[in-house]
Design a protein around this motif. Structure first.
Motif, PDB file in Angstrom:
ATOM      1  N   LYS A  50      39.375  46.967 -25.102  1.00 35.99           N
ATOM      2  CA  LYS A  50      39.695  48.217 -25.606  1.00 35.99           C
ATOM      3  C   LYS A  50      41.281  47.911 -26.455  1.00 35.99           C
ATOM      4  N   GLU A  51      42.138  47.492 -25.764  1.00 38.96           N
ATOM      5  CA  GLU A  51      43.541  47.241 -26.293  1.00 38.96           C
ATOM      6  C   GLU A  51      43.262  46.391 -27.758  1.00 38.96           C
ATOM      7  N   LEU A  52      42.529  45.445 -27.634  1.00 37.12           N
ATOM      8  CA  LEU A  52      42.479  44.321 -28.546  1.00 37.12           C
ATOM      9  C   LEU A  52      41.284  44.513 -29.520  1.00 37.12           C
ATOM     10  N   ASN A  53      40.148  45.382 -29.092  1.00 41.70           N
ATOM     11  CA  ASN A  53      39.393  45.556 -30.187  1.00 41.70           C
ATOM     12  C   ASN A  53      38.409  44.410 -30.076  1.00 41.70           C
ATOM     13  N   VAL A  54      37.980  43.739 -29.265  1.00 42.39           N
ATOM     14  CA  VAL A  54      37.252  42.548 -29.273  1.00 42.39           C
ATOM     15  C   VAL A  54      36.157  42.869 -28.249  1.00 42.39           C
TER      16      VAL A  54
END
Length: 287
Positions: free
Chosen positions: A80-84
């Motif tokens: 979620k943090e890195l949108n991956v």
């Protein structure tokens, strides 16, 4: 590659794995962050058994519930943090509903949601004279469901390590529309030199799709020494990227149009004699 719009960038993280679970999880998350910030992949994948030493005596101690365990929470947060999209290697999973242990791969969306999980279907029970003896079935149970990640019409099927030896499973994934098979895997110093590259190129050639493997880095001080050499193979069975044996992240830009091109030029799937033979899937009946 015709255009960037038809490319899928994927990062495979080949990392060392120690006996401290928290350190393993932290190392994995730091490695994910590093490749996302530097390489901007859409998909990141981790190796087999990345939070635990690979050994039957460790699986019960390191096992966690999915998705409530510490490892799952860390993977959800970093995705979620890195949108991956994150293919979370494998971890020993404890299923409280049946009190069994599984070798399980999780798949996470950029919003941190668990998309799917795959439990290793073929347990690694071998005894190579003069080589290696290993019996996963001493502690683990086998899974019985397929798992997929779909990205803009590009479909990835998941297997784990020993599963790659079973062409029928790979073909069922192909029959379900897969353009790629990805295997978190920890081949050893006996089977690695013999069959690691061979099996990947065989699956890619026979089924005309991409094949990727993600291995732990080799650590000669560990009880189970992994072969390393994480790899991406294209539908022509050509090696696109290959790691060495140490810690390394390999990044590959996949031409998502190549699968269809290869299948059109050498149309073996249309030429199979299905009136004489076929691979029969029983998954629908089970699930």
């Amino acid at each position: 590659m015709e255009s960037l719009s038809k490319a899928l960038r994927i990062s495979l993280i080949q990392m060392k794995i120690g006996k401290n679970k928290l350190e393993n999880i932290t190392h994995a998350c730091n490695s994910i962050r590093k490749t996302v910030e530097k390489d901007k992949p859409k998909v990141v994948a981790l190796p087999e058994c990345f939070n635990s030493p690979y050994g039957t005596k460790y699986f019960n101690e390191y096992a966690e519930n999915i998705p409530d365990g510490d490892t799952s929470k860390a993977l959800a947060n970093i995705a979620k943090e890195l949108n991956v999209f994150l293919i979370g290697g494998t971890i020993p999973e404890r299923d409280n509903s049946d009190n069994k242990l599984y070798n399980t791969c999780t798949i996470w969306s950029p919003s941190g949601d668990l998309i799917a999980k795959y439990r290793k279907m073929h347990l690694f029970d071998i005894d190579v004279k003069g080589g290696i003896r290993f019996k996963e079935s001493e502690t683990l149970s086998a899974g019985n469901k397929l798992a997929f990640l779909e990205l803009d019409g590009f479909k990835i099927g998941i297997g784990i390590c020993y599963d790659i030896r079973f062409e029928e499973l790979a073909r069922i994934y192909r029959n379900n529309g897969c353009d790629m098979l990805l295997y978190p895997a920890a081949f050893n110093m006996t089977t690695g030199p013999l069959h690691w590259e061979l099996l990947q190129r065989a699956r890619a050639n026979d089924l005309q799709l991409f094949v990727a493997t993600v291995s732990p880095a080799r650590d000669v001080s560990s009880e189970y020494v992994a072969w390393g050499h994480s790899m991406v193979v294209d539908p022509w069975a050509k090696i696109v990227r290959s790691a060495q044996d140490g810690e390394e992240t390999i990044v590959a830009d996949l031409d998502t149009t190549l699968v269809q091109k290869v299948r059109e030029q050498i149309p073996v799937s249309k030429q199979r004699r299905l009136e004489l033979y076929d691979t029969i899937s029983k998954f629908d009946k089970q699930n």
